[in-house]
Motif scaffolding. Structure first.
Motif, PDB file in Angstrom:
ATOM      1  N   GLY A 125      65.615 -12.047  14.403  1.00  0.00           N
ATOM      2  CA  GLY A 125      66.322 -12.164  15.676  1.00  0.00           C
ATOM      3  C   GLY A 125      65.455 -12.631  16.832  1.00  0.00           C
ATOM      4  N   LYS A 126      64.179 -12.966  16.568  1.00  0.00           N
ATOM      5  CA  LYS A 126      63.299 -13.273  17.696  1.00  0.00           C
ATOM      6  C   LYS A 126      62.412 -14.507  17.531  1.00  0.00           C
ATOM      7  CE  LYS A 126      59.306 -10.384  16.704  1.00  0.00           C
ATOM      8  NZ  LYS A 126      59.453  -9.896  15.318  1.00  0.00           N
ATOM      9  N   LYS A 127      62.363 -15.071  16.323  1.00  0.00           N
ATOM     10  CA  LYS A 127      61.551 -16.273  16.131  1.00  0.00           C
ATOM     11  C   LYS A 127      62.467 -17.401  15.670  1.00  0.00           C
ATOM     12  CE  LYS A 127      57.556 -15.958  13.786  1.00  0.00           C
ATOM     13  NZ  LYS A 127      56.678 -15.879  12.581  1.00  0.00           N
ATOM     14  N   LEU A 128      62.494 -18.491  16.451  1.00  0.00           N
ATOM     15  CA  LEU A 128      63.353 -19.636  16.144  1.00  0.00           C
ATOM     16  C   LEU A 128      62.539 -20.755  15.498  1.00  0.00           C
ATOM     17  CD1 LEU A 128      66.020 -21.330  16.507  1.00  0.00           C
ATOM     18  CD2 LEU A 128      65.058 -22.047  18.718  1.00  0.00           C
ATOM     19  N   ILE A 129      63.095 -21.297  14.406  1.00  0.00           N
ATOM     20  CA  ILE A 129      62.533 -22.485  13.738  1.00  0.00           C
ATOM     21  C   ILE A 129      63.616 -23.550  13.828  1.00  0.00           C
ATOM     22  CG2 ILE A 129      61.701 -23.416  11.541  1.00  0.00           C
ATOM     23  CD1 ILE A 129      61.041 -20.455  10.731  1.00  0.00           C
ATOM     24  N   ASN A 130      63.342 -24.682  14.480  1.00  0.00           N
ATOM     25  CA  ASN A 130      64.398 -25.673  14.728  1.00  0.00           C
ATOM     26  C   ASN A 130      63.836 -27.087  14.739  1.00  0.00           C
ATOM     27  OD1 ASN A 130      67.106 -26.475  15.465  1.00  0.00           O
ATOM     28  ND2 ASN A 130      66.330 -26.874  17.532  1.00  0.00           N
ATOM     29  N   GLY A 131      64.611 -28.040  14.232  1.00  0.00           N
ATOM     30  CA  GLY A 131      64.157 -29.425  14.270  1.00  0.00           C
ATOM     31  C   GLY A 131      65.039 -30.333  13.454  1.00  0.00           C
ATOM     32  N   SER A 132      64.404 -31.371  12.883  1.00  0.00           N
ATOM     33  CA  SER A 132      65.142 -32.392  12.134  1.00  0.00           C
ATOM     34  C   SER A 132      65.128 -32.139  10.630  1.00  0.00           C
ATOM     35  CB  SER A 132      64.517 -33.775  12.407  1.00  0.00           C
ATOM     36  OG  SER A 132      63.209 -33.838  11.860  1.00  0.00           O
ATOM     37  N   LEU A 133      64.316 -31.202  10.187  1.00  0.00           N
ATOM     38  CA  LEU A 133      64.016 -31.025   8.758  1.00  0.00           C
ATOM     39  C   LEU A 133      65.122 -30.337   7.970  1.00  0.00           C
ATOM     40  CD1 LEU A 133      61.171 -31.211   6.949  1.00  0.00           C
ATOM     41  CD2 LEU A 133      61.436 -28.732   7.028  1.00  0.00           C
ATOM     42  N   ASN A 134      65.762 -31.085   7.051  1.00  0.00           N
ATOM     43  CA  ASN A 134      66.620 -30.437   6.069  1.00  0.00           C
ATOM     44  C   ASN A 134      65.751 -29.792   4.999  1.00  0.00           C
ATOM     45  OD1 ASN A 134      69.478 -30.809   6.715  1.00  0.00           O
ATOM     46  ND2 ASN A 134      68.957 -32.994   6.693  1.00  0.00           N
ATOM     47  N   TRP A 135      66.347 -28.871   4.243  1.00  0.00           N
ATOM     48  CA  TRP A 135      65.560 -28.133   3.248  1.00  0.00           C
ATOM     49  C   TRP A 135      65.609 -28.852   1.898  1.00  0.00           C
ATOM     50  CZ3 TRP A 135      65.120 -22.139   3.901  1.00  0.00           C
ATOM     51  CH2 TRP A 135      64.690 -21.861   5.209  1.00  0.00           C
ATOM     52  N   THR A 136      65.035 -30.063   1.896  1.00  0.00           N
ATOM     53  CA  THR A 136      65.000 -30.910   0.704  1.00  0.00           C
ATOM     54  C   THR A 136      63.568 -31.379   0.464  1.00  0.00           C
ATOM     55  OG1 THR A 136      65.298 -33.025   1.865  1.00  0.00           O
ATOM     56  CG2 THR A 136      67.304 -31.782   1.340  1.00  0.00           C
ATOM     57  N   VAL A 137      63.277 -31.786  -0.775  1.00  0.00           N
ATOM     58  CA  VAL A 137      61.941 -32.286  -1.114  1.00  0.00           C
ATOM     59  C   VAL A 137      61.653 -33.587  -0.366  1.00  0.00           C
ATOM     60  CG1 VAL A 137      60.495 -33.191  -2.983  1.00  0.00           C
ATOM     61  CG2 VAL A 137      61.825 -31.104  -3.333  1.00  0.00           C
ATOM     62  N   THR A 138      62.660 -34.447  -0.243  1.00  0.00           N
ATOM     63  CA  THR A 138      62.472 -35.713   0.482  1.00  0.00           C
ATOM     64  C   THR A 138      62.061 -35.455   1.920  1.00  0.00           C
ATOM     65  OG1 THR A 138      64.152 -36.747  -0.894  1.00  0.00           O
ATOM     66  CG2 THR A 138      63.592 -37.882   1.143  1.00  0.00           C
ATOM     67  N   ALA A 139      62.735 -34.522   2.581  1.00  0.00           N
ATOM     68  CA  ALA A 139      62.407 -34.212   3.973  1.00  0.00           C
ATOM     69  C   ALA A 139      60.977 -33.687   4.084  1.00  0.00           C
ATOM     70  CB  ALA A 139      63.392 -33.189   4.531  1.00  0.00           C
ATOM     71  N   VAL A 140      60.608 -32.775   3.204  1.00  0.00           N
ATOM     72  CA  VAL A 140      59.289 -32.123   3.290  1.00  0.00           C
ATOM     73  C   VAL A 140      58.163 -33.078   2.896  1.00  0.00           C
ATOM     74  CG1 VAL A 140      57.838 -30.303   2.283  1.00  0.00           C
ATOM     75  CG2 VAL A 140      60.208 -29.791   2.945  1.00  0.00           C
ATOM     76  N   GLN A 141      58.387 -33.854   1.826  1.00  0.00           N
ATOM     77  CA  GLN A 141      57.267 -34.621   1.255  1.00  0.00           C
ATOM     78  C   GLN A 141      57.257 -36.099   1.618  1.00  0.00           C
ATOM     79  OE1 GLN A 141      56.902 -33.926  -2.966  1.00  0.00           O
ATOM     80  NE2 GLN A 141      56.716 -31.716  -2.703  1.00  0.00           N
ATOM     81  N   SER A 142      58.381 -36.652   2.109  1.00  0.00           N
ATOM     82  CA  SER A 142      58.413 -38.099   2.380  1.00  0.00           C
ATOM     83  C   SER A 142      58.719 -38.461   3.822  1.00  0.00           C
ATOM     84  CB  SER A 142      59.459 -38.778   1.491  1.00  0.00           C
ATOM     85  OG  SER A 142      59.210 -38.518   0.134  1.00  0.00           O
ATOM     86  N   ASN A 143      59.745 -37.859   4.396  1.00  0.00           N
ATOM     87  CA  ASN A 143      60.244 -38.318   5.700  1.00  0.00           C
ATOM     88  C   ASN A 143      59.338 -37.975   6.875  1.00  0.00           C
ATOM     89  OD1 ASN A 143      62.519 -39.176   4.372  1.00  0.00           O
ATOM     90  ND2 ASN A 143      63.870 -37.590   5.195  1.00  0.00           N
ATOM     91  N   LYS A 144      59.541 -38.722   7.968  1.00  0.00           N
ATOM     92  CA  LYS A 144      59.011 -38.326   9.270  1.00  0.00           C
ATOM     93  C   LYS A 144      59.977 -37.299   9.858  1.00  0.00           C
ATOM     94  CE  LYS A 144      55.586 -41.245   9.120  1.00  0.00           C
ATOM     95  NZ  LYS A 144      56.018 -42.475   8.532  1.00  0.00           N
ATOM     96  N   GLU A 145      59.502 -36.068  10.007  1.00  0.00           N
ATOM     97  CA  GLU A 145      60.356 -34.964  10.435  1.00  0.00           C
ATOM     98  C   GLU A 145      59.561 -34.044  11.353  1.00  0.00           C
ATOM     99  OE1 GLU A 145      63.519 -34.479   9.243  1.00  0.00           O
ATOM    100  OE2 GLU A 145      63.589 -35.477   7.280  1.00  0.00           O
ATOM    101  N   ASN A 146      60.261 -33.185  12.064  1.00  0.00           N
ATOM    102  CA  ASN A 146      59.585 -32.197  12.911  1.00  0.00           C
ATOM    103  C   ASN A 146      60.333 -30.877  12.881  1.00  0.00           C
ATOM    104  OD1 ASN A 146      61.266 -31.604  15.574  1.00  0.00           O
ATOM    105  ND2 ASN A 146      61.557 -33.781  15.079  1.00  0.00           N
ATOM    106  N   ILE A 147      59.567 -29.801  13.093  1.00  0.00           N
ATOM    107  CA  ILE A 147      60.169 -28.516  13.467  1.00  0.00           C
ATOM    108  C   ILE A 147      59.320 -27.879  14.550  1.00  0.00           C
ATOM    109  CG2 ILE A 147      61.450 -27.896  11.372  1.00  0.00           C
ATOM    110  CD1 ILE A 147      59.149 -26.297  10.413  1.00  0.00           C
TER     111      ILE A 147
END
Ligand SMILES: [Zn+2]
Ligand SMILES: [Zn+2]
Lengths: 173, 173
Positions: A125-147
């Motif tokens: 309830g107190k720490k926010l994680i937010n951005g463009s990153l979907n929870w996929t291997v492509t997002a984590v390992q290939s794309n330009k993304e941020n959180i």
């Protein structure tokens, strides 16, 4: 001031075994690099810091190590709630079924015309994680993304309210 | 503290004419609701507040009113730089060609294997707009989406550096 951390992707692949089994007394012998902090290991650490609750709103969820993370939190007694997209929850590789079978509460956007496109998580309830990153291997390992990860109450509060709104609006009962 | 604002979508459709022509002395007679602030009008206000520069990193850009906003900033002498995705810049309805023809500098992810999936903007190097929202009508008017707007230096700085990195990495020269 309160925690503010920004992580960019793609992230390099490293061994994450020590995060899942921190009390193991045997060194891991897998071929991946060990002992290196990456954007992805930072994300896992923030998720695994949950003690009481994890509220997750994510469009697409197929990443198996993120699934393992959520299952581990659930086993530890953390209350996990997931809101996801109706169309994407059934695509090949989606981990949403695995979460449901493990007894985790998952709700999906009810409307057929609308995508639930958020990608945010709230830890305890107190720490926010937010951005463009979907929870996929492509997002984590290939794309330009941020959180961004923050404990700024002024930023966390609106997302907490939005989660509650989506949770109640998509109650299937 | 520094500005922190969170906006959720979908946004209701209202007349935005007063934002584009603030000095008009004639009341607008279009059929849309007037004088109502929405998430989308807030977003436009933040973008139109640019005096010196706008750096934009966006995966998909087909929203015509957002295109009009960028063109207006360019006409006013604001230095606009855009980084976008290679595949999505050529899809039907993309406004990237319109920006280029107007003389705005647009660069795209060079690698064919990678998506530039960010959706952030930096106004005058000091105001960050970041979240899940692509610059499309579906995102603005239909989807569940979020953006946060902040002037927290600790959050803005990493995105400024990331923009510069992407800008230089995708120099076609
Ligand atoms: Zn290992
Ligand atoms: Zn009007």
């Amino acid at each position: 001031g309160p925690l503010k951390e920004v992580l960019f992707f793609p992230s390099t692949q490293t061994c994450l075994e020590h995060l899942f089994t921190p009390n193991s007394s045997f060194p891991c012998r897998c071929p991946l690099p060990h002992g290196k902090e990456t954007s992805f290991s930072r994300l896992l650490r923030h998720l695994l810091s949950a003690r009481a609750s994890l509220d997750l709103c994510v469009f697409s969820f197929s990443h198996m190590e993120l699934c393992r993370t959520i299952l581990l939190l659930h086993e530890r007694g953390v209350t996990v709630r997931v809101v996801t997209d109706r169309d994407y929850m059934t695509i090949t590789g989606s981990q949403i079924g695995t979460l449901r079978r493990a007894g985790i509460c998952v709700r999906h956007e009810m409307s057929t015309a609308v995508h639930m496109h958020h990608k945010f998580a709230i830890v305890d309830g107190k720490k926010l994680i937010n951005g463009s990153l979907n929870w996929t291997v492509t997002a984590v390992q290939s794309n330009k993304e941020n959180i961004m990860v923050t404990e700024e109450p002024e930023l966390v509060r609106p997302y907490r309210l939005e989660f509650q709104k989506l949770w109640e609006a998509n109650d299937p009962a």
